[in-house]
Design a protein around this motif. Structure first.
Motif, PDB file in Angstrom:
ATOM      1  N   GLY A   1     107.677  90.884 -64.131  1.00 47.26           N
ATOM      2  CA  GLY A   1     108.379  91.886 -63.344  1.00 47.26           C
ATOM      3  C   GLY A   1     107.645  93.202 -63.240  1.00 47.26           C
ATOM      4  N   TYR A   2     108.221  94.089 -62.440  1.00 45.17           N
ATOM      5  CA  TYR A   2     107.707  95.438 -62.236  1.00 45.17           C
ATOM      6  C   TYR A   2     108.868  96.410 -62.395  1.00 45.17           C
ATOM      7  N   THR A   3     108.655  97.487 -63.138  1.00 45.73           N
ATOM      8  CA  THR A   3     109.674  98.512 -63.347  1.00 45.73           C
ATOM      9  C   THR A   3     109.099  99.870 -62.978  1.00 45.73           C
ATOM     10  N   SER A   4     109.854 100.648 -62.210  1.00 41.84           N
ATOM     11  CA  SER A   4     109.471 102.000 -61.845  1.00 41.84           C
ATOM     12  C   SER A   4     110.496 102.955 -62.437  1.00 41.84           C
ATOM     13  N   VAL A   5     110.031 103.895 -63.260  1.00 49.30           N
ATOM     14  CA  VAL A   5     110.915 104.840 -63.937  1.00 49.30           C
ATOM     15  C   VAL A   5     110.565 106.243 -63.466  1.00 49.30           C
ATOM     16  N   ALA A   6     111.500 106.884 -62.782  1.00 46.78           N
ATOM     17  CA  ALA A   6     111.247 108.224 -62.258  1.00 46.78           C
ATOM     18  C   ALA A   6     111.354 109.288 -63.340  1.00 46.78           C
ATOM     19  N   ASP A   7     112.035 108.985 -64.418  1.00 45.22           N
ATOM     20  CA  ASP A   7     112.181 109.914 -65.536  1.00 45.22           C
ATOM     21  C   ASP A   7     112.068 109.105 -66.819  1.00 45.22           C
ATOM     22  N   GLN A   8     111.298 109.618 -67.783  1.00 41.56           N
ATOM     23  CA  GLN A   8     111.057 108.847 -68.998  1.00 41.56           C
ATOM     24  C   GLN A   8     112.336 108.491 -69.735  1.00 41.56           C
ATOM     25  N   PHE A   9     113.382 109.280 -69.560  1.00 41.09           N
ATOM     26  CA  PHE A   9     114.607 109.034 -70.297  1.00 41.09           C
ATOM     27  C   PHE A   9     115.698 108.457 -69.398  1.00 41.09           C
ATOM     28  N   ALA A  10     115.275 107.666 -68.404  1.00 36.67           N
ATOM     29  CA  ALA A  10     116.205 106.852 -67.627  1.00 36.67           C
ATOM     30  C   ALA A  10     116.256 105.482 -68.281  1.00 36.67           C
ATOM     31  N   PHE A  11     117.414 105.109 -68.802  1.00 35.74           N
ATOM     32  CA  PHE A  11     117.530 103.914 -69.621  1.00 35.74           C
ATOM     33  C   PHE A  11     117.979 102.709 -68.797  1.00 35.74           C
ATOM     34  N   ASP A  12     117.595 101.536 -69.258  1.00 34.21           N
ATOM     35  CA  ASP A  12     118.063 100.274 -68.707  1.00 34.21           C
ATOM     36  C   ASP A  12     119.405  99.963 -69.366  1.00 34.21           C
ATOM     37  N   THR A  13     120.501 100.175 -68.640  1.00 28.83           N
ATOM     38  CA  THR A  13     121.835  99.987 -69.197  1.00 28.83           C
ATOM     39  C   THR A  13     122.044  98.558 -69.684  1.00 28.83           C
ATOM     40  N   PHE A  14     121.479  97.592 -68.990  1.00 23.99           N
ATOM     41  CA  PHE A  14     121.661  96.184 -69.355  1.00 23.99           C
ATOM     42  C   PHE A  14     120.872  95.831 -70.611  1.00 23.99           C
ATOM     43  N   ASN A  15     119.730  96.476 -70.798  1.00 28.21           N
ATOM     44  CA  ASN A  15     118.961  96.284 -72.030  1.00 28.21           C
ATOM     45  C   ASN A  15     119.733  96.829 -73.228  1.00 28.21           C
ATOM     46  N   THR A  16     120.421  97.947 -73.041  1.00 23.54           N
ATOM     47  CA  THR A  16     121.233  98.503 -74.115  1.00 23.54           C
ATOM     48  C   THR A  16     122.308  97.524 -74.548  1.00 23.54           C
ATOM     49  N   LEU A  17     122.932  96.832 -73.600  1.00 21.38           N
ATOM     50  CA  LEU A  17     123.991  95.884 -73.923  1.00 21.38           C
ATOM     51  C   LEU A  17     123.445  94.592 -74.515  1.00 21.38           C
ATOM     52  N   SER A  18     122.341  94.091 -74.010  1.00 24.31           N
ATOM     53  CA  SER A  18     121.829  92.808 -74.482  1.00 24.31           C
ATOM     54  C   SER A  18     121.016  92.941 -75.763  1.00 24.31           C
ATOM     55  N   ASN A  19     120.508  94.138 -76.042  1.00 25.25           N
ATOM     56  CA  ASN A  19     119.722  94.338 -77.258  1.00 25.25           C
ATOM     57  C   ASN A  19     120.362  95.400 -78.144  1.00 25.25           C
ATOM     58  N   ASN A  20     120.070  96.678 -77.851  1.00 21.53           N
ATOM     59  CA  ASN A  20     120.532  97.740 -78.741  1.00 21.53           C
ATOM     60  C   ASN A  20     120.098  99.066 -78.133  1.00 21.53           C
ATOM     61  N   SER A  21     120.821 100.137 -78.431  1.00 23.65           N
ATOM     62  CA  SER A  21     120.483 101.438 -77.864  1.00 23.65           C
ATOM     63  C   SER A  21     119.120 101.928 -78.352  1.00 23.65           C
ATOM     64  N   VAL A  22     118.770 101.667 -79.610  1.00 24.15           N
ATOM     65  CA  VAL A  22     117.474 102.100 -80.128  1.00 24.15           C
ATOM     66  C   VAL A  22     116.346 101.325 -79.468  1.00 24.15           C
ATOM     67  N   VAL A  23     116.522 100.012 -79.303  1.00 25.98           N
ATOM     68  CA  VAL A  23     115.505  99.201 -78.639  1.00 25.98           C
ATOM     69  C   VAL A  23     115.339  99.634 -77.185  1.00 25.98           C
ATOM     70  N   SER A  24     116.458  99.974 -76.536  1.00 23.55           N
ATOM     71  CA  SER A  24     116.386 100.443 -75.162  1.00 23.55           C
ATOM     72  C   SER A  24     115.616 101.759 -75.069  1.00 23.55           C
ATOM     73  N   ALA A  25     115.852 102.668 -76.027  1.00 20.87           N
ATOM     74  CA  ALA A  25     115.128 103.939 -76.043  1.00 20.87           C
ATOM     75  C   ALA A  25     113.651 103.721 -76.322  1.00 20.87           C
ATOM     76  N   LEU A  26     113.343 102.788 -77.211  1.00 22.05           N
ATOM     77  CA  LEU A  26     111.945 102.485 -77.533  1.00 22.05           C
ATOM     78  C   LEU A  26     111.238 101.933 -76.295  1.00 22.05           C
ATOM     79  N   GLU A  27     111.944 101.106 -75.527  1.00 15.31           N
ATOM     80  CA  GLU A  27     111.359 100.516 -74.322  1.00 15.31           C
ATOM     81  C   GLU A  27     111.044 101.572 -73.278  1.00 15.31           C
TER      82      GLU A  27
END
Length: 314
Positions: A174-200
């Protein structure tokens, strides 16, 4: 009669329905590290499947994946963050506070072909960080940690293409475009964890673009009522992250899993390991718990996270 019909439908959903078309899940987490304190997150996601999902084929938790069920989802995540920020050179110390709201929509589809089923997904997420005092919002001392809690808005878009190359074995890039470094993947937070989502999202960094790759497999263990699942993922942005996950399904209802995530991004916890357990009280209702321990090798920001979750299908 209408009330009787509604009560009957609800009873069937709670006690034994083997097919569903809607899933609603929620999650709450509490986490603590040496920089932040009294932090928590809450998230909710709703998913609609275009066809009934047969949950009798294997582990209940993986029914949608085993059915190659196309779907659309919407999710929301809320985070409350507080921190004690010190700037020794200026002899300044103050507690800062911020709230973060993330919203997301996602679509997944499986398309049959003459060769293998083709998989595609697209998602959009928006994050808004709301500083709760002037110190946090204006960041008068130029402290990097304060900037991370300041006001801001960010969008991110993601596309994935892949194929089910063998029964219950998905490979996708896949390809991901992030306009701001602290824009989180909400679905990653649910399927993994908030810390893992922040690390990503920290791994993607200021490049704003990333290449992703992942695999997923779920299969039965011969001559038993058990199954096993494996997942591996890679994110290549300004830095590199990889993740490994495995779940053992003791029965279709009960599972336990482990995960390991590592990133070369030095400004957050760089490694995280986790454990989880999930149980379907009925085919339509599930509860679970998870724990993640994240280690920051280049700072004192080790983090521990404990969470609970629930799912309801109908």
């Amino acid at each position: 009669m209408k009330k009787l019909g509604l009560a009957t439908a609800l009873l069937l959903a709670m006690t034994g329905a083997q097919a569903y078309q809607v899933e609603v899940q929620g999650q709450a987490e509490y986490f603590d590290d040496s920089f932040n304190n009294n932090n928590y997150t809450g998230a909710v996601q709703g998913t609609y499947y275009f066809k009934d999902v047969d949950s009798s084929k294997g582990p209940l938790a993986e029914a949608a994946f085993l059915n190659q069920a196309s779907n659309v989802s919407a999710a929301y995540n809320f985070g409350q963050y507080t921190a004690d920020v010190k700037v020794p050179a200026l002899n300044v110390s103050e507690e800062v506070e911020a709230q973060q709201h993330s919203y997301g929509v996602k679509a997944e589809t499986y398309i049959p072909t003459k060769f293998v089923p083709v998989y595609a997904s697209a998602s959009y997420n928006h994050s808004k960080t709301d500083a709760k005092n002037n110190f946090t919002a204006s960041n008068p001392y130029g402290n990097a940690n304060v900037a991370k809690l300041g006001d801001g808005n960010g969008d991110r878009y993601a596309l994935e293409l892949g194929a089910v190359i063998a029964p219950n074995f998905l490979v996708a890039v896949g390809y991901t475009s992030v306009a701001d470094q602290f824009a989180f993947d909400t679905f990653n937070t649910l399927s993994n964890n908030s810390v893992v989502s922040a690390l990503e999202t920290g791994t993607i960094g200021d490049d704003q673009d990333a290449i992703t790759a992942r695999t997923k497999y779920v299969g039965a263990i011969d001559n038993t009522n058990m199954s096993i699942g494996f997942e591996a993922g890679l994110v290549y942005g300004e830095d590199t992250l990889y993740q490994l996950k495995s779940d053992l399904y003791f029965t279709p209802k009960l599972s336990a899993g482990v995960s390991y995530t590592e990133s070369s991004f030095a400004q957050t916890p760089s490694t995280a390991w986790g454990v989880n357990v999930n149980y379907f009280v009925t085919p339509a209702i599930a509860v679970g718990a998870n724990y993640v321990n994240a280690n920051a090798e280049n700072s004192s920001r080790d983090t521990q996270v404990a969470g609970v979750n629930a799912k309801f299908r109908f």
